[in-house]
Design a protein around this motif. Structure first.
Motif, PDB file in Angstrom:
ATOM      1  N   UNK A  35      36.926  37.483  40.313  1.00  0.00           N
ATOM      2  CA  UNK A  35      38.247  36.955  39.964  1.00  0.00           C
ATOM      3  C   UNK A  35      38.223  35.785  38.997  1.00  0.00           C
ATOM      4  N   UNK A  36      37.121  35.037  38.940  1.00  0.00           N
ATOM      5  CA  UNK A  36      37.072  33.883  38.043  1.00  0.00           C
ATOM      6  C   UNK A  36      37.186  34.291  36.579  1.00  0.00           C
ATOM      7  N   UNK A  37      36.873  35.555  36.283  1.00  0.00           N
ATOM      8  CA  UNK A  37      36.964  36.024  34.902  1.00  0.00           C
ATOM      9  C   UNK A  37      38.400  36.088  34.399  1.00  0.00           C
ATOM     10  N   UNK A  38      39.365  35.955  35.333  1.00  0.00           N
ATOM     11  CA  UNK A  38      40.758  35.920  34.899  1.00  0.00           C
ATOM     12  C   UNK A  38      41.021  34.730  33.987  1.00  0.00           C
ATOM     13  N   UNK A  39      40.175  33.710  34.101  1.00  0.00           N
ATOM     14  CA  UNK A  39      40.348  32.551  33.232  1.00  0.00           C
ATOM     15  C   UNK A  39      39.970  32.881  31.800  1.00  0.00           C
ATOM     16  N   UNK A  40      39.226  33.949  31.604  1.00  0.00           N
ATOM     17  CA  UNK A  40      38.736  34.281  30.270  1.00  0.00           C
ATOM     18  C   UNK A  40      39.276  35.617  29.749  1.00  0.00           C
ATOM     19  N   UNK A  41      39.570  36.536  30.647  1.00  0.00           N
ATOM     20  CA  UNK A  41      40.027  37.850  30.194  1.00  0.00           C
ATOM     21  C   UNK A  41      40.994  38.437  31.207  1.00  0.00           C
ATOM     22  N   UNK A  42      42.111  38.959  30.744  1.00  0.00           N
ATOM     23  CA  UNK A  42      43.124  39.531  31.627  1.00  0.00           C
ATOM     24  C   UNK A  42      42.916  41.030  31.853  1.00  0.00           C
ATOM     25  N   UNK A  43      41.852  41.592  31.279  1.00  0.00           N
ATOM     26  CA  UNK A  43      41.604  43.021  31.449  1.00  0.00           C
ATOM     27  C   UNK A  43      41.426  43.403  32.912  1.00  0.00           C
ATOM     28  N   UNK A  65      63.450  37.618  48.850  1.00  0.00           N
ATOM     29  CA  UNK A  65      63.542  36.320  49.521  1.00  0.00           C
ATOM     30  C   UNK A  65      63.769  35.159  48.549  1.00  0.00           C
ATOM     31  N   UNK A  66      63.854  35.470  47.255  1.00  0.00           N
ATOM     32  CA  UNK A  66      64.100  34.460  46.221  1.00  0.00           C
ATOM     33  C   UNK A  66      63.084  33.323  46.277  1.00  0.00           C
ATOM     34  N   UNK A  67      61.810  33.714  46.327  1.00  0.00           N
ATOM     35  CA  UNK A  67      60.709  32.753  46.317  1.00  0.00           C
ATOM     36  C   UNK A  67      59.688  33.184  45.270  1.00  0.00           C
ATOM     37  N   UNK A  68      58.857  32.247  44.852  1.00  0.00           N
ATOM     38  CA  UNK A  68      57.703  32.593  44.028  1.00  0.00           C
ATOM     39  C   UNK A  68      56.629  33.168  44.943  1.00  0.00           C
ATOM     40  N   UNK A  69      56.024  34.272  44.543  1.00  0.00           N
ATOM     41  CA  UNK A  69      54.973  34.872  45.359  1.00  0.00           C
ATOM     42  C   UNK A  69      53.665  34.904  44.578  1.00  0.00           C
ATOM     43  N   UNK A  70      52.565  34.767  45.303  1.00  0.00           N
ATOM     44  CA  UNK A  70      51.244  34.783  44.676  1.00  0.00           C
ATOM     45  C   UNK A  70      50.280  35.585  45.534  1.00  0.00           C
ATOM     46  N   UNK A  71      49.253  36.108  44.876  1.00  0.00           N
ATOM     47  CA  UNK A  71      48.117  36.703  45.571  1.00  0.00           C
ATOM     48  C   UNK A  71      46.889  35.918  45.158  1.00  0.00           C
ATOM     49  N   UNK A  72      46.047  35.588  46.124  1.00  0.00           N
ATOM     50  CA  UNK A  72      44.855  34.793  45.830  1.00  0.00           C
ATOM     51  C   UNK A  72      43.612  35.512  46.318  1.00  0.00           C
ATOM     52  N   UNK A  73      42.512  35.153  45.701  1.00  0.00           N
ATOM     53  CA  UNK A  73      41.205  35.728  46.011  1.00  0.00           C
ATOM     54  C   UNK A  73      40.267  34.568  46.299  1.00  0.00           C
ATOM     55  N   UNK A  74      39.487  34.704  47.370  1.00  0.00           N
ATOM     56  CA  UNK A  74      38.498  33.682  47.707  1.00  0.00           C
ATOM     57  C   UNK A  74      37.373  33.762  46.681  1.00  0.00           C
ATOM     58  N   UNK A  75      37.271  32.736  45.845  1.00  0.00           N
ATOM     59  CA  UNK A  75      36.351  32.742  44.712  1.00  0.00           C
ATOM     60  C   UNK A  75      35.136  31.878  45.019  1.00  0.00           C
ATOM     61  N   UNK A  76      33.935  32.458  44.973  1.00  0.00           N
ATOM     62  CA  UNK A  76      32.741  31.670  45.215  1.00  0.00           C
ATOM     63  C   UNK A  76      32.717  31.117  46.626  1.00  0.00           C
TER      64      UNK A  76
END
Length: 224
Positions: A35-43, A65-76
């Motif tokens: 997932x850290x590669x998202x900082x460099x490439x969106x592919x 629900x009129x909220x901002x939603x996110x998905x996260x990945x445990x990186x390293x």
């Protein structure tokens, strides 16, 4: 082909895995982009199973629900990274960038990951003392919040990480790796109270369960 000694190659992969640049598939012992590669490439957004499956879920919950939603990945070892998001369909919403990184045990999302260390109070205390809060909870209350997350399948942070902001999160499990991902809804404290907060929590929880089943099945079906 590269002339690299196998032990050296493994060491390089382990280092990249630690930093989240690659991710080891525990089911077949193979490595994939991390997932850290998202900082460099969106592919990666179009090719990663979890990111591809979670976007529609985030869009629906954000709208409902009129909220901002996110998905996260445990990186390293000790970080989480935002790999997908959906903005609230309102004139004012909490803004989060894809690729943003946070300490792994931050806020309600952190409660979901902290369940992995619930029996190790020494580790939890060390991690707790390193976290940054605008309104810090007591350590004993934080441990109770972790136990709540384990028992109920979701977690809530009512303004501790950021004053005036409520975060509700639910863990996404994988068949082999356990809790390495989570989804969350973020809104103003006054917006997410009582029934509204409960409804969001239940939606996140049921959606996370469905994502867990989908993600685990994709691992099992993946060819070795």
């Amino acid at each position: 082909a590269l002339g690299i000694v196998p032990s050296t190659c493994l060491h390089i992969l382990k280092t990249l895995d630690h930093d989240g640049l690659v991710s080891e598939d525990k089911a077949n012992k193979k490595y994939q982009l991390g997932p850290a590669l998202l900082r460099f490439a969106r592919d990666m957004v179009g090719s990663n199973d979890f990111v591809r499956n979670v976007q529609g879920v985030l869009d629906r919950i954000a709208k409902s629900h009129e909220v901002t939603t996110v998905a996260v990945w445990h990186e390293g070892a000790d970080r989480i990274i935002v790999v997908a998001k959906a903005n609230a369909p309102t004139n004012f919403s909490i803004h989060v960038n894809i690729g943003s990184r946070f300490p792994a045990l931050t806020s309600a999302i952190g409660h979901c990951f902290a369940v992995n260390f619930e029996g190790n109070l020494e580790h939890l205390r060390e991690s707790f003392e390193e976290l940054k809060w605008q309104d810090p909870p007591l350590f004993t209350d934080w441990v109770k919040d972790i136990a709540f997350a384990r028992e109920h399948g979701y977690a809530v942070d009512k303004g501790h990480h950021i004053r005036g902001v409520t975060v509700v999160a639910a863990p996404v499990y994988a068949a082999v790796a356990g809790t390495t991902r989570a989804i969350a809804g973020v809104g103003l404290y006054e917006q997410l109270t009582g029934a509204a907060r409960t409804a969001l929590a239940e939606d996140l929880k049921s959606s996370a369960v469905a994502l867990s089943e989908t993600y685990s099945e994709s691992i099992i079906r993946r060819p070795v």
